[in-house]
Design a protein around this motif. Structure first.
Motif, PDB file in Angstrom:
ATOM      1  N   MET A   1       0.792  -1.222   0.000  1.00 60.31           N
ATOM      2  CA  MET A   1       0.000   0.000   0.000  1.00 60.31           C
ATOM      3  C   MET A   1       0.827   1.276   0.000  1.00 60.31           C
ATOM      4  O   MET A   1       0.290   2.348  -0.248  1.00 60.31           O
ATOM      5  CB  MET A   1      -0.921   0.018   1.226  1.00 60.31           C
ATOM      6  CG  MET A   1      -1.988  -1.000   1.196  1.00 60.31           C
ATOM      7  SD  MET A   1      -3.029  -0.820   2.658  1.00 60.31           S
ATOM      8  CE  MET A   1      -4.088  -2.216   2.466  1.00 60.31           C
ATOM      9  N   PHE A   2       2.112   1.173   0.312  1.00 60.83           N
ATOM     10  CA  PHE A   2       2.942   2.368   0.330  1.00 60.83           C
ATOM     11  C   PHE A   2       3.296   2.780  -1.098  1.00 60.83           C
ATOM     12  O   PHE A   2       3.440   1.935  -1.977  1.00 60.83           O
ATOM     13  CB  PHE A   2       4.226   2.138   1.130  1.00 60.83           C
ATOM     14  CG  PHE A   2       4.000   2.021   2.602  1.00 60.83           C
ATOM     15  CD1 PHE A   2       3.480   3.079   3.327  1.00 60.83           C
ATOM     16  CD2 PHE A   2       4.295   0.852   3.270  1.00 60.83           C
ATOM     17  CE1 PHE A   2       3.261   2.974   4.690  1.00 60.83           C
ATOM     18  CE2 PHE A   2       4.090   0.734   4.633  1.00 60.83           C
ATOM     19  CZ  PHE A   2       3.565   1.799   5.339  1.00 60.83           C
ATOM     20  N   PRO A   3       3.470   4.073  -1.327  1.00 57.69           N
ATOM     21  CA  PRO A   3       3.870   4.529  -2.658  1.00 57.69           C
ATOM     22  C   PRO A   3       5.196   3.903  -3.076  1.00 57.69           C
ATOM     23  O   PRO A   3       6.058   3.642  -2.235  1.00 57.69           O
ATOM     24  CB  PRO A   3       4.026   6.047  -2.492  1.00 57.69           C
ATOM     25  CG  PRO A   3       3.244   6.391  -1.277  1.00 57.69           C
ATOM     26  CD  PRO A   3       3.306   5.182  -0.395  1.00 57.69           C
ATOM     27  N   GLU A   4       5.329   3.638  -4.363  1.00 64.12           N
ATOM     28  CA  GLU A   4       6.597   3.122  -4.869  1.00 64.12           C
ATOM     29  C   GLU A   4       7.592   4.269  -4.922  1.00 64.12           C
ATOM     30  O   GLU A   4       7.376   5.269  -5.590  1.00 64.12           O
ATOM     31  CB  GLU A   4       6.396   2.522  -6.252  1.00 64.12           C
ATOM     32  CG  GLU A   4       5.570   1.250  -6.209  1.00 64.12           C
ATOM     33  CD  GLU A   4       5.431   0.613  -7.577  1.00 64.12           C
ATOM     34  OE1 GLU A   4       6.340   0.768  -8.405  1.00 64.12           O
ATOM     35  OE2 GLU A   4       4.403  -0.039  -7.784  1.00 64.12           O
ATOM     36  N   ALA A   5       8.666   4.108  -4.172  1.00 60.48           N
ATOM     37  CA  ALA A   5       9.673   5.156  -4.054  1.00 60.48           C
ATOM     38  C   ALA A   5      11.045   4.571  -4.340  1.00 60.48           C
ATOM     39  O   ALA A   5      11.255   3.365  -4.238  1.00 60.48           O
ATOM     40  CB  ALA A   5       9.646   5.755  -2.652  1.00 60.48           C
TER      41      ALA A   5
ATOM     42  N   GLU B   1       4.142  12.410  -7.103  1.00 59.87           N
ATOM     43  CA  GLU B   1       2.707  12.553  -7.305  1.00 59.87           C
ATOM     44  C   GLU B   1       2.101  11.284  -7.900  1.00 59.87           C
ATOM     45  O   GLU B   1       1.059  10.811  -7.455  1.00 59.87           O
ATOM     46  CB  GLU B   1       2.420  13.747  -8.210  1.00 59.87           C
ATOM     47  CG  GLU B   1       0.947  14.031  -8.357  1.00 59.87           C
ATOM     48  CD  GLU B   1       0.658  15.264  -9.188  1.00 59.87           C
ATOM     49  OE1 GLU B   1      -0.524  15.506  -9.452  1.00 59.87           O
ATOM     50  OE2 GLU B   1       1.598  15.971  -9.577  1.00 59.87           O
ATOM     51  N   LYS B   2       2.767  10.706  -8.875  1.00 60.03           N
ATOM     52  CA  LYS B   2       2.258   9.476  -9.504  1.00 60.03           C
ATOM     53  C   LYS B   2       2.231   8.320  -8.516  1.00 60.03           C
ATOM     54  O   LYS B   2       1.291   7.537  -8.492  1.00 60.03           O
ATOM     55  CB  LYS B   2       3.098   9.122 -10.721  1.00 60.03           C
ATOM     56  CG  LYS B   2       2.825  10.025 -11.901  1.00 60.03           C
ATOM     57  CD  LYS B   2       3.691   9.669 -13.087  1.00 60.03           C
ATOM     58  CE  LYS B   2       3.415  10.648 -14.220  1.00 60.03           C
ATOM     59  NZ  LYS B   2       4.327  10.453 -15.344  1.00 60.03           N
ATOM     60  N   SER B   3       3.257   8.186  -7.704  1.00 64.09           N
ATOM     61  CA  SER B   3       3.295   7.083  -6.741  1.00 64.09           C
ATOM     62  C   SER B   3       2.231   7.254  -5.661  1.00 64.09           C
ATOM     63  O   SER B   3       1.636   6.286  -5.199  1.00 64.09           O
ATOM     64  CB  SER B   3       4.676   6.963  -6.111  1.00 64.09           C
ATOM     65  OG  SER B   3       4.910   8.013  -5.218  1.00 64.09           O
ATOM     66  N   LEU B   4       1.988   8.478  -5.276  1.00 66.81           N
ATOM     67  CA  LEU B   4       0.997   8.763  -4.242  1.00 66.81           C
ATOM     68  C   LEU B   4      -0.403   8.399  -4.717  1.00 66.81           C
ATOM     69  O   LEU B   4      -1.143   7.712  -4.013  1.00 66.81           O
ATOM     70  CB  LEU B   4       1.062  10.245  -3.864  1.00 66.81           C
ATOM     71  CG  LEU B   4       0.277  10.690  -2.653  1.00 66.81           C
ATOM     72  CD1 LEU B   4       0.779  10.002  -1.397  1.00 66.81           C
ATOM     73  CD2 LEU B   4       0.386  12.195  -2.501  1.00 66.81           C
ATOM     74  N   THR B   5      -0.771   8.814  -5.903  1.00 70.88           N
ATOM     75  CA  THR B   5      -2.111   8.514  -6.406  1.00 70.88           C
ATOM     76  C   THR B   5      -2.265   7.030  -6.704  1.00 70.88           C
ATOM     77  O   THR B   5      -3.343   6.486  -6.544  1.00 70.88           O
ATOM     78  CB  THR B   5      -2.431   9.347  -7.664  1.00 70.88           C
ATOM     79  OG1 THR B   5      -1.431   9.124  -8.649  1.00 70.88           O
ATOM     80  CG2 THR B   5      -2.507  10.823  -7.341  1.00 70.88           C
ATOM     81  N   GLY B   6      -1.182   6.362  -7.077  1.00 75.19           N
ATOM     82  CA  GLY B   6      -1.248   4.928  -7.328  1.00 75.19           C
ATOM     83  C   GLY B   6      -1.503   4.138  -6.061  1.00 75.19           C
ATOM     84  O   GLY B   6      -2.303   3.208  -6.038  1.00 75.19           O
ATOM     85  N   GLY B   7      -0.811   4.488  -4.974  1.00 72.22           N
ATOM     86  CA  GLY B   7      -0.983   3.781  -3.711  1.00 72.22           C
ATOM     87  C   GLY B   7      -2.369   3.952  -3.126  1.00 72.22           C
ATOM     88  O   GLY B   7      -2.950   3.017  -2.572  1.00 72.22           O
TER      89      GLY B   7
END
Length: 98
Positions: free
Chosen positions: A30-34, A63-69
């Motif tokens: 569930m965490f953003p991919e970083a 921003e993309k990782s945040l909305t994806g998670g």
């Protein structure tokens, strides 16, 4: 490189419950991919904090990782449980210069 710190102020005595929720979120992806990520707790300064620190090449990548998670099915249910343990939060976005 950009470093994002999400800093949560926890209710007194709730760290263990939050740690279990964080472990669950990690297992479910569930965490953003970083590019990099770590979870920290306070040692000095304000007490009862949980800090999620992640690194991104660009702000667009963040921003993309945040909305994806947040789009994952279990995220909303998980977040409702998490909110019970937090008093508040804030975010810092830092640019790494060295």
């Amino acid at each position: 490189m950009y470093i994002v710190r999400d800093i949560f102020k926890l209710r007194f005595g709730h760290y263990r419950d939050v740690k279990l929720l964080m472990d669950e979120a990690m297992k479910k992806g569930m965490f953003p991919e970083a590019k990099s990520m770590r979870m920290l707790s306070d040692f000095t300064g304000d007490s009862y904090r949980l800090i999620l620190e992640s690194g991104y090449e660009t702000l667009d990548a963040f921003e993309k990782s945040l909305t994806g998670g947040m789009a994952k099915g279990d995220w909303k249910e998980w977040y409702e449980k998490f909110k019970e343990h937090a008093i508040g939060s804030h975010r810092e976005i830092l640019k790494q210069v060295m």
